[in-house]
Enzyme design. Sequence first.
Site, PDB file in Angstrom:
ATOM      1  N   LYS A  10       0.860  -1.178   0.000  1.00 51.08           N
ATOM      2  CA  LYS A  10       0.000   0.000   0.000  1.00 51.08           C
ATOM      3  C   LYS A  10       0.894   1.225   0.000  1.00 51.08           C
ATOM      4  CE  LYS A  10      -3.123   2.187   3.264  1.00 51.08           C
ATOM      5  NZ  LYS A  10      -4.326   2.789   2.839  1.00 51.08           N
ATOM      6  N   ASN A 191       7.163   5.935  -0.346  1.00 53.29           N
ATOM      7  CA  ASN A 191       8.510   5.339  -0.418  1.00 53.29           C
ATOM      8  C   ASN A 191       9.012   4.818   0.927  1.00 53.29           C
ATOM      9  OD1 ASN A 191       8.634   6.021  -3.177  1.00 53.29           O
ATOM     10  ND2 ASN A 191       9.248   8.102  -2.619  1.00 53.29           N
ATOM     11  N   ARG A 192       8.093   4.469   1.775  1.00 54.57           N
ATOM     12  CA  ARG A 192       8.450   3.934   3.099  1.00 54.57           C
ATOM     13  C   ARG A 192       9.261   4.902   3.954  1.00 54.57           C
ATOM     14  NH1 ARG A 192       4.513   1.454   1.729  1.00 54.57           N
ATOM     15  NH2 ARG A 192       4.341  -0.795   1.770  1.00 54.57           N
ATOM     16  N   LEU A 193       9.260   6.184   3.558  1.00 60.84           N
ATOM     17  CA  LEU A 193       9.947   7.187   4.383  1.00 60.84           C
ATOM     18  C   LEU A 193       8.929   7.796   5.354  1.00 60.84           C
ATOM     19  CD1 LEU A 193      12.519   9.105   2.143  1.00 60.84           C
ATOM     20  CD2 LEU A 193      12.883   7.323   3.838  1.00 60.84           C
TER      21      LEU A 193
END
Length: 214
Positions: A10, A191-193
């Site tokens: 997601k 971006n998983r940041l």
Amino acid sequence: MEKDLSNYRKIYQKRELTKKSVPENPMELFQKWFYEAEESGQEEANAMTVSTIGKDNFPKNRVVLLKKFTWEGFLFYSNYNSEKGKAIQQNPNICLSFFWHGMERQIIIKGVAEKTSENISDGYFESRPDGSKLGAWASEQSSVVSSREELETSLQSLEDKYKNKEIPRPSHWGGYLVKPVSLEFWQGRPNRLHDRIRFTLQENFDWKIERLAP
Ligand SMILES: Cc1cc2nc3c(=O)[nH]c(=O)nc-3n(C[C@H](O)[C@H](O)[C@H](O)COP(=O)(O)O)c2cc1C
């Protein structure tokens, strides 16, 4: 058996969380996020995971309903003789967490649990429907039962016993107040940041505010 879940992915992109935007007191931010979770249509926004360390030295999580929050902390109700009750008696350091997926948010709270006063427990018990009151008597929470019938028979005999009578609060049932020592607010980002801001209680009762790497 095998099921590959590697395609579950997601993108989190709804909001952001910055150090500059947060209030000095994390309870204020908790309140803001709680209201926003409610408004977003999150079902049972007050359902939280409570983790304890048991006598067996394993952590155990279970979902419990948050019934109140104040400047002091977080309140929930349970059976003091349950597995969690025994764990808290031995080690009151516990962890609470919320995941509000509609808001792409998680909050993780470390805190110290203490039993609430009898008055507070009585007040809340009094507000519960009779069925829940009797349920608290009928179930020795976390003990092994031989069958469902055993529970239903116990409930039936309690219904007879308390017919047209006031149902008192069992002394082994009541509230816990969790006084937080740290609260971590997680906001999903692309971006998983992800954004993670942690508040840690200092000796002078100020809160230290830090950004954590995702
Ligand atoms: C949505 C939901 C809400 C729950 N609320 C409570 C609660 O407020 N108090 C409680 O003792 N157990 C509640 N439970 C049951 C607990 O998850 C757990 O089964 C029970 O407290 C026994 O846990 P223990 O054996 O680890 O002590 C709830 C479960 C769910 C799924």
